[in-house]
Design an enzyme around this catalytic site. Structure first.
Site, short mmCIF file in Angstrom:
data_model
loop_
_atom_site.label_atom_id
_atom_site.label_comp_id
_atom_site.label_asym_id
_atom_site.label_seq_id
_atom_site.Cartn_x
_atom_site.Cartn_y
_atom_site.Cartn_z
N GLY A 179 0.73 -1.13 -0.05
CA GLY A 179 0.03 -0.14 -0.11
C GLY A 179 0.91 1.17 -0.11
CE LYS A 182 -2.17 9.69 7.08
NZ LYS A 182 -3.41 10.44 6.49
N GLY A 184 1.83 2.39 5.56
CA GLY A 184 3.08 1.65 5.84
C GLY A 184 3.80 2.19 7.28
CD GLU A 201 7.09 -5.51 -1.60
OE1 GLU A 201 7.37 -4.59 -2.96
OE2 GLU A 201 7.78 -6.11 -1.20
CB CYS A 236 3.05 0.49 -6.59
SG CYS A 236 3.23 -1.39 -6.87
#
Length: 466
Positions: A179, A182, A184, A201, A236
């Protein structure tokens, strides 16, 4: 006189000194000094020379601090023991235990099952928390894994923030999160309470450097596939922005326009081949980037929006300011800014001046430029003359570096991510050397020094007491 005998007071190491220290080290690293093979070898040789030249000093210091016997100090700290003979050794992979996988909404099936496969292959029990932003896939995953998998070891927990928070309060043996940075940080903080290892990730602003000596049509098509063909930019590793020269930018833009019409038609908002924005919140976020006063006049293609259907057309912007919103956060949508430079080599400095991206791309036929790109650009992964395809190679690890993530997976690397490599040494009761046991004597020290150095003559002399 007494005051003259006093040692000068050591300078205080405070926050300013720490910042200065880090700044100096960063400048040294950025200059590329530590990357050369010659530097690494010379420094390792210097460490070896240090221990040889100051063996007595080291032993004296250890004696002062720990009363460590000379022989023990020599064997355990001054020399690395290679004399476990006779023995055998192996590395035994073992599962970490129970694993929490928190997946993302943009590829909700793939990004849920990919890490789960690695965790199960390594022998772990798994809890999967799918993204609530993709509720249909989340519900399907809960249903199918409940039907097909061993529910005593593989479980799915659906929900949003309260459910995720409750899971993060527990002690896990590994947490795998996909994700944004923030969330993370929240995952990392929760894991730190239990010293739980994590894989994060994340993402970042993945740049695409475009040289002029290329196949223009193929380049344009591959950039489109790696931007709008990837969930309409909601990936991503999709292209975040392009860096090219001022002279070549118009040609590249024209090629992109032609191919975009071929792919999505004159009305891309009506195209069935273009994904919508995932939610109204994300639609508002992307729209805010596009409506920024600093970039609203920079649109050279696209810009159309359909709020009721959450659709935004492929949009190209030229020469957006560095301080604009779109250049200071991950776009994660169908907007593609083009940044121009005088010399393409300047693009490396632009990339390295920001946070390290999850991926970086280069289109060129210039061998030296390829080598410089690989040598100088730090990113989770690099790809030359295409976008995003590197993640399909199971023999390559996929993961970020710095702000774009921690750890990697895919193929064998997924197994390794969820495994502890246990070192095991086997010895028999034969070959026991009395020299390793107290009382320590000068003769024993001489023998061990000879054994550790591999000096056959020295071993004979020590055995004979010479």
């Amino acid at each position: 006189m007494a005051s003259e005998d006093k040692k000068p007071k050591a300078a205080c190491f405070d926050g300013e000194a720490a910042r200065s220290l880090v700044k100096e080290l960063r400048e040294t690293f950025d200059a590329g000094k530590t990357k050369s093979y010659e530097w690494r070898v010379s420094q390792l040789k210097s460490l070896l020379k240090l221990t040889k030249d100051h063996e007595d000093d080291i032993i004296d210091a250890l004696r002062s601090d720990l009363s460590k016997p000379v022989l023990e100090a020599f064997v355990s700290e001054v020399k690395t023991s290679i004399t476990t003979f006779p023995s055998s050794a192996e590395i035994v992979p073992e599962p970490l235990g129970i694993v929490l996988v928190i997946s993302a909404w943009n590829y909700p099936f793939l990004l849920s099952l990919d890490p789960v496969i690695g965790a199960i292959a390594a022998g772990n029990a798994v809890v999967l928390k799918p993204s609530e932003i993709a509720p249909a896939t989340s519900s399907l995953l809960a249903k199918l894994l409940g039907e097909y998998m061993d529910s005593s070891a593989v479980k799915v927990i659906e929900g949003a923030v309260p459910e995720t928070s409750a899971l993060l309060e527990q002690k896990w043996d590994k947490i795998f999160y996909t994700g944004n940075g923030k969330v993370g940080s929240i995952v990392l903080a929760a894991a730190a309470k239990h010293l739980t290892p994590v894989s994060l990730e994340l993402g970042g602003k993945c740049p695409v450097i475009v040289d002029s000596n290329i196949n223009l049509i193929t380049t344009a098509r591959r950039i489109i596939a790696g931007k709008w063909g990837m969930n309409n930019g909601q990936a991503c590793i999709s292209a975040d922005h392009i860096i090219t020269t001022k002279d070549f930018a118009p040609k590249l833009i024209d090629a992109l326009k032609v191919e975009l019409v071929k792919f999505y038609g004159n009305d891309p908002l009506a195209s069935e081949d273009l994904s919508r924005i995932v939610s109204s919140n994300h639609f508002a976020r992307v729209t805010k980037l596009l409506d920024d006063d600093k970039v609203s006049g920079k649109i050279v293609h696209g810009g159309q929006k359909d709020q009721s259907n959450l659709k935004i057309a492929p949009t190209i912007l030229l020469d957006v300011p560095e301080d604009s919103l779109i250049m200071n956060e991950e776009i994660f949508g169908p907007l593609l800014p083009i940044v121009t430079v005088d010399n393409l080599e300047d693009s490396f400095n632009i990339i390295n001046s920001g946070e390290k991206p999850l991926a970086a791309y280069l289109f060129t036929n210039n061998k030296k430029l390829k080598e410089a790109f690989v040598r100088n650009v730090s990113a989770g992964g690099l790809l030359i003359n295409d976008v995003a395809l590197h993640i399909t190679n199971p023999y390559l690890p996929f993961g970020g570096v710095g702000e774009s993530g921690i750890g990697s997976y895919h193929g064998r690397f997924s197994f390794d991510t969820f495994t502890h490599k246990k070192a095991v040494l086997y010895r028999s009761f034969t070959g026991d050397a009395s020299a390793r046991y107290p009382p320590y004597t000068l003769g024993k020290l001489r023998l061990l020094k000879a054994l550790l150095s591999g000096n056959i003559l020295g071993i004979i002399r020590a055995l004979l007491g010479w």
